[in-house]
Scaffold this active site. Structure first.
Site, PDB file in Angstrom:
ATOM      1  CB  SER A  95      -0.944   0.008   1.205  1.00  0.00           C
ATOM      2  OG  SER A  95      -0.214  -0.120   2.407  1.00  0.00           O
ATOM      3  CG  ASN A 121      -4.227  -4.227  13.217  1.00  0.00           C
ATOM      4  OD1 ASN A 121      -3.626  -4.219  12.139  1.00  0.00           O
ATOM      5  ND2 ASN A 121      -4.623  -5.336  13.803  1.00  0.00           N
ATOM      6  CB  THR A 181     -39.875  26.685  -9.124  1.00  0.00           C
ATOM      7  OG1 THR A 181     -41.035  27.087  -9.857  1.00  0.00           O
ATOM      8  CG2 THR A 181     -39.695  27.631  -7.940  1.00  0.00           C
ATOM      9  CG  HIS A 182     -41.096  23.156 -11.689  1.00  0.00           C
ATOM     10  ND1 HIS A 182     -41.377  21.861 -11.339  1.00  0.00           N
ATOM     11  CD2 HIS A 182     -41.732  23.931 -10.772  1.00  0.00           C
ATOM     12  CE1 HIS A 182     -42.160  21.855 -10.268  1.00  0.00           C
ATOM     13  NE2 HIS A 182     -42.385  23.094  -9.901  1.00  0.00           N
ATOM     14  CB  SER A 232     -14.397  24.412 -30.076  1.00  0.00           C
ATOM     15  OG  SER A 232     -14.455  23.539 -31.180  1.00  0.00           O
ATOM     16  CE  LYS A 234     -19.061  25.536 -28.294  1.00  0.00           C
ATOM     17  NZ  LYS A 234     -19.845  24.350 -28.402  1.00  0.00           N
ATOM     18  CG  ASN A 277     -16.765  24.933 -25.313  1.00  0.00           C
ATOM     19  OD1 ASN A 277     -17.804  25.431 -25.735  1.00  0.00           O
ATOM     20  ND2 ASN A 277     -15.960  24.208 -26.059  1.00  0.00           N
ATOM     21  CD  GLU A 287     -18.925  21.757 -20.236  1.00  0.00           C
ATOM     22  OE1 GLU A 287     -19.542  20.979 -20.966  1.00  0.00           O
ATOM     23  OE2 GLU A 287     -17.992  22.468 -20.649  1.00  0.00           O
ATOM     24  CE1 TYR A 289      -6.334  -2.930   9.126  1.00  0.00           C
ATOM     25  CE2 TYR A 289      -5.499  -5.161   8.870  1.00  0.00           C
ATOM     26  CZ  TYR A 289      -5.617  -3.856   8.410  1.00  0.00           C
ATOM     27  OH  TYR A 289      -5.025  -3.510   7.225  1.00  0.00           O
ATOM     28  CD  GLN A 314      -2.900  -2.440   2.254  1.00  0.00           C
ATOM     29  OE1 GLN A 314      -2.267  -2.795   3.233  1.00  0.00           O
ATOM     30  NE2 GLN A 314      -2.649  -2.904   1.035  1.00  0.00           N
ATOM     31  CE  LYS A 344      -4.491   3.430   5.119  1.00  0.00           C
ATOM     32  NZ  LYS A 344      -5.230   2.152   4.998  1.00  0.00           N
TER      33      LYS A 344
HETATM   34  N1  ARG Z   1      -1.242  -1.238   5.339  1.00  0.00           N
HETATM   35  C1  ARG Z   1      -2.227  -1.639   6.302  1.00  0.00           C
HETATM   36  C2  ARG Z   1      -3.484  -0.767   6.132  1.00  0.00           C
HETATM   37  O1  ARG Z   1      -3.380   0.247   5.514  1.00  0.00           O
HETATM   38  C3  ARG Z   1      -1.705  -1.437   7.672  1.00  0.00           C
HETATM   39  C4  ARG Z   1      -2.252  -2.350   8.676  1.00  0.00           C
HETATM   40  C5  ARG Z   1      -1.813  -3.722   8.430  1.00  0.00           C
HETATM   41  N2  ARG Z   1      -2.115  -4.557   9.520  1.00  0.00           N
HETATM   42  C6  ARG Z   1      -2.010  -5.875   9.456  1.00  0.00           C
HETATM   43  N3  ARG Z   1      -2.300  -6.539  10.498  1.00  0.00           N
HETATM   44  N4  ARG Z   1      -1.564  -6.463   8.377  1.00  0.00           N
HETATM   45  O2  ARG Z   1      -4.549  -1.107   6.595  1.00  0.00           O
END
Ligand code: ARG
Length: 474
Positions: free
Chosen positions: A24, A111, A156-157, A285, A291, A293, A298, A325, A330, A333
């Site tokens: 990750s 975790n 409205t509408h 354009s 044009k 734009n 948009e 966990y 993971q 993110k």
């Molecule tokens: N890279 C993991 C995450 O973003 C970190 C936690 C990993 N924990 C584990 N027990 N493998 O969630």
């Protein structure tokens, strides 16, 4: 064989394909500063409770700051087999300090570590987005001074309905974005709780002081000054509610931006011709030379889809996950980062657009007698003269039909022509006809009445000004 913290129990090296699949660090390296901040606070606490010596703690602190510097300057080498940013930083610490570095992970798991880093990151993101929303509000309030007195057709509408002051439009968006800011502030309260010290899932048998860490990291109630520490370790390492609600809040911001963008795309079209967008924010354009734009608007409208998609991803991600966990987490993110980046980029475009776009006051005024914007005003005039609302509505309906047949606005009918349809009308009717008079006749609280709009403007100015005091929330 590559370095792995779990090498003790394993006899086989990890397949490189697994390393590529499970890593990750390609996206969570964005958490480096938060991870290091969390690690320093953790180390300081460990020293305070006697699990590290002061000297070990100082060595760690210094090394961690050096590592931060190295990452920031781009000198740090990332390696897929070290999986995530947390292992990279710990590994770099051990490379520098040997056995001292090997003590940092005392009473800590990735975790609770990753949950802490995310909370620190989100807390900063909330503050940043909030500051941008405030600038959007300032831009709209600034417009009120410039062209707030212009009368616009309210819709409205998407059909002409009643006349409103331009300022009333601008401030409608201030309200929407204020609710977004309130939601973020509310979300922030739940973000601002420390999970660190929950360890893997059950807590630790070592004498750690979680409240001390919370205070060091600013996980503190701004009102009471009390440390905010998660109450249940199983919940703390599995909880991603704060991400879901944050991205929901971002989705709603994006929705509000999309409404505004859509409106301004329409308003800047040849058909409406209410607005002139700054050329610096338009594109041309490649085939049609004439044009101009509204691509930025948009894309603001279009990028809303991404943010909603990010929310959807998170909702599905956490569905039916057992405690505590799971590695699935993971995947939380990328959608969070994407939603923040997207909303931030949209807000950064919206601010100059709101400030620099010009209202075509003359074109708007010339067409203001179209669409019978004053019909409701006339109806309320008849109600004031004692007609039941339903009757007044019907009479005005017939008057409008008559005016349409003659191809005239209501204000151009002669008194006798009106009286043929509606005998209750007298000379006073001309006081409420025409868009300008119709606006002036309005008086209810929160309406487009000029005095009410003035009150709104003053209250916004006051409110935004008052916020300029020192922001001491973290
Ligand atoms: N890279 C993991 C995450 O973003 C970190 C936690 C990993 N924990 C584990 N027990 N493998 O969630």
């Amino acid at each position: 064989m590559s370095w792995k913290p779990w090498a003790g129990v394993f006899t086989q090296a990890t397949d490189p394909r697994v390393e590529g699949f499970t890593e990750s660090v390609s996206f969570d390296r964005r958490l480096f500063a938060q991870d290091i901040r969390g690690s320093i606070a953790h180390a300081q606490m460990l020293a305070k409770v006697g699990l590290l010596t002061q000297q070990e703690c100082q060595q760690m602190e210094q090394a961690l700051l050096e590592i931060e510097d190295e990452i920031r300057s781009g000198r740090f080498v990332f390696r897929t087999e070290l999986e995530d940013i947390h292992m990279h930083i710990e590994r770099a610490l051990i490379d520098r300090l040997g056995d001292v570095g090997r003590k940092l992970h005392t009473a800590r798991s990735r975790n609770d570590q990753v949950a802490t880093a995310m909370r620190l990151w989100v807390r900063e993101a909330i503050d940043h987005i909030d500051a941008l929303l405030r600038q959007v509000q300032e831009a709209f309030v600034g417009r009120c001074e410039r062209d707030g007195q212009v009368i616009l057709p309210g819709y409205t509408h998407l059909r002409r309905a009643q006349p409103v002051l331009a300022a009333h439009y601008w401030l409608a968006y201030c309200e929407k974005f204020q609710r977004d800011r309130d939601r973020l502030a509310d979300c922030r309260r739940r973000v601002n709780v420390l999970p660190l010290g929950s360890a893997a899932l059950a807590g630790a048998s070592l004498p750690i002081d979680r409240h001390d860490v919370a205070r060091r990291l600013g996980f503190v109630d701004p009102q009471t000054g009390q440390a905010q520490v998660s109450a249940n370790s199983l919940d703390a390492v599995s909880d991603r509610d704060f991400l879901l609600e944050f991205v929901f809040d971002l989705s709603l911001i994006a929705e509000h931006l999309s409404t505004w963008a859509e409106e301004w795309i329409l308003w800047s079209s040849e058909e409406f011709a209410f607005l002139k967008l700054p050329e610096a924010f338009c594109t041309g354009s490649s085939i049609m030379p004439q044009k101009r734009n509204p691509d930025v608007l948009e894309l603001i409208r279009g990028k809303t889809a991404r943010v909603i998609g990010d929310l959807q991803t998170l909702l599905v991600l956490v569905k039916a996950l057992p405690l505590a966990y799971n590695r699935d987490l993971q995947e939380d993110k990328p959608p969070v980062f994407d939603a923040v980046d997207t909303v931030q980029a949209c807000l950064e475009m919206a601010i100059p657009l709101i400030i620099q776009t010009e209202l075509n006051a003359q074109t708007i005024a010339e067409r203001l007698d179209r669409g019978y914007l004053d019909a409701t005003s006339l109806m309320e005039y008849l109600i004031r003269r004692g007609l039941p609302q339903r009757t007044a509505h019907e009479r005005v309906g017939r008057l409008v039909r008559r005016a349409m047949e003659l191809g005239l606005p209501l204000a151009s009918l002669r008194l006798e022509q009106m009286q043929e349809v509606c005998p209750e009308v007298d000379q006073g009717v001309f006081q409420v006809l025409g868009a300008e008079r119709a606006v002036s006749a309005v008086q209810s609280y929160g309406s487009t009445a000029p005095a009410e709009v003035r009150r709104q403007i003053e209250s916004w100015k006051h409110r935004l000004e008052a916020e300029k005091g020192p922001p001491s929330r973290t």
